[in-house]
Write an enzyme that holds these catalytic residues in place. Structure first.
Site, mmCIF file in Angstrom:
data_model
loop_
_atom_site.group_PDB
_atom_site.id
_atom_site.type_symbol
_atom_site.label_atom_id
_atom_site.label_comp_id
_atom_site.label_asym_id
_atom_site.label_seq_id
_atom_site.Cartn_x
_atom_site.Cartn_y
_atom_site.Cartn_z
ATOM 1 N N SER A 155 0.688 -1.197 -0.189
ATOM 2 C CA SER A 155 -0.007 0.162 -0.050
ATOM 3 C C SER A 155 0.705 1.063 -0.141
ATOM 4 C CB SER A 155 -0.916 0.482 1.243
ATOM 5 O OG SER A 155 0.153 0.252 2.275
ATOM 6 N N TYR A 156 2.158 0.973 0.099
ATOM 7 C CA TYR A 156 3.135 2.482 0.069
ATOM 8 C C TYR A 156 3.163 3.106 -1.294
ATOM 9 C CZ TYR A 156 5.326 1.010 4.365
ATOM 10 O OH TYR A 156 4.712 0.597 5.850
ATOM 11 N N GLY A 157 2.778 4.288 -1.309
ATOM 12 C CA GLY A 157 2.524 5.127 -2.541
ATOM 13 C C GLY A 157 1.376 5.513 -2.548
ATOM 14 N N LYS A 164 4.328 -5.813 3.644
ATOM 15 C CA LYS A 164 3.310 -5.803 4.581
ATOM 16 C C LYS A 164 2.301 -5.617 3.598
ATOM 17 C CE LYS A 164 4.485 -2.271 7.026
ATOM 18 N NZ LYS A 164 5.935 -1.454 6.428
ATOM 19 N N GLY A 188 1.982 0.977 -4.811
ATOM 20 C CA GLY A 188 2.814 -0.110 -5.191
ATOM 21 C C GLY A 188 4.436 0.327 -5.040
#
Length: 391
Positions: free
Chosen positions: A109-111, A147, A117
């Site tokens: 979920s990073y972004g 994660k 992604g």
């Protein structure tokens, strides 16, 4: 003097060193060996540190005693990410790996928005393109922990496997396993019926060889004990639990979580050891002095609420740092290590990597830890806790 240093944004010592670089160019290589950089030929602080063992499918699986977090890589809302930053971020990655850091944490979920992604994509790219000391052999030994977000549509083991395979694709791993597959947060607080599928996903992916180890994030002592027991019954060791932890976020200590981790053999990882930057050394707790350094957006609004009342703690950190010849950030990160956690530091520049590495190779004394604990406990308002943290 402290206020002047903070207004300049550099320590007095670093400004003197930089000035001398221009006056005495022939001494540049020596002077660059300050607390902010480690020139070629100088031993990394990691050289005197022991790697941290974690439970997994491979015997001898270890991570460095400090990890690099990638939350900011692709996050425009909180961290002001721009794709123009990528070369500088890649330089930071290379500096960390060259120094011996082998643990990099990310998440699917990073972004923000269309960049979801992005952190995984960049991490995989940087690993493939690394050409520093140790070359591809060192890059091949990197342990990536990713994660997987507990999205509401992830209800089954198969859906978790699909999510991990998508992450492996963004990382460029193909069928090769990721280092640590982690549940980003537990659903037990709001959708307990979802939790069995998430846990089954860890087991399925581990047994299929899609990850070398499994971990949790934001699990409190009760839920961690439950997860550990369920995995153990199926022959899957729980390697890590990643939680918010800093001088401004003491919940893992107050809840007894770290004691449970020690009992179960689960390695705690402390994210946000600088409390989103509040403990970076830029701030004094004085509104007028701090105004020039407040970040834009939600972080700045949060800082305005927390900074008043932090002066005693910040002065305590500064005092310890001055006595030890370290920066406030290095003291704050070292305190996390002294509590038994692996600090997970977010970096976007090589300078940030170098400063964080300065938290290694030494230890606060028991008296200094007590001094910091006393100041930390007296803070009127600590960091805002992750809403997904469970009991």
């Amino acid at each position: 003097l402290t206020k002047i240093e903070k207004m300049w944004g550099l320590s007095y010592r670093e400004r003197v060193l930089r000035a001398l670089l221009f006056v005495l160019p022939s001494s540049a290589a020596l002077l660059q060996g300050s607390i902010f950089s480690f020139p070629q030929g100088m031993r990394s602080p990691l050289a005197s540190e022991r790697p941290v063992p974690i439970a997994g499918a491979e015997p001898g699986l270890t991570i460095a005693p400090l990890g690099i977090g990638t939350w900011s890589w692709g996050n425009k809302l909180l961290w002001g990410y721009s794709e123009e930053n990528d070369p500088e971020i890649q330089e930071a990655y290379a500096a960390a790996l060259a120094a011996g850091v082998n643990f990099f944490d990310t998440g699917d979920s990073y972004g923000t928005g269309a960049l979801e992604g992005r952190a995984e994509t960049l991490l995989g790219q940087f690993q493939r393109e690394y050409r520093g000391p140790g070359g591809g052999g060192r890059a091949a030994k990197v342990v990536v922990g990713t994660k997987l977000a507990t999205y509401p549509w992830r209800l089954t083991a198969n859906s978790m496997e699909d999510a991990l395979r998508a992450s492996l694709g963004r990382l460029g791993y193909g069928e090769a396993p990721v280092g640590i597959m982690q549940l980003h947060w537990s659903a037990s607080n709001y959708a307990p019926w979802q939790e069995p599928g998430l846990r089954a996903g860890l087991v399925q992916c581990y047994k299929k060889g899609l990850c070398k180890a499994v971990g949790a994030s934001n699990y409190g002592p009760r839920q961690l004990r439950s997860l550990h027991g369920e995995l153990a019954r199926q022959g899957v060791p729980l390697a890590t639990n990643q939680v918010q932890f800093s001088l401004l976020s003491r919940q893992p200590l107050d809840s007894g979580l770290f004691e449970v981790c020690q009992e179960l053999g689960v390695q705690p990882i402390g994210y946000s050891p600088l409390a989103l930057g509040l403990l970076s050394g830029k701030f004094t707790g004085d509104p007028e002095t701090d105004a020039a350094f407040l970040p834009a957006g939600p972080r700045g609004a949060l800082f305005r609420q927390i900074l008043p009342g932090l002066t005693p703690l910040l002065e305590c950190v500064d005092s310890v740092a001055s006595r030890r010849g370290k920066t406030p950030a290095q003291v704050a990160v070292n305190w996390v290590r002294c509590k038994g956690a692996v600090p997970l530091v977010g970096v976007k520049t090589k300078r940030q990597v170098d400063e964080n590495l300065g938290a290694l190779g030494w230890r606060l004394t028991a008296g200094e830890v007590d001094e910091l604990d006393t100041a930390s406990k007296a803070v009127p308002r600590g960091a805002t806790q992750n809403i997904f943290q469970t009991s």
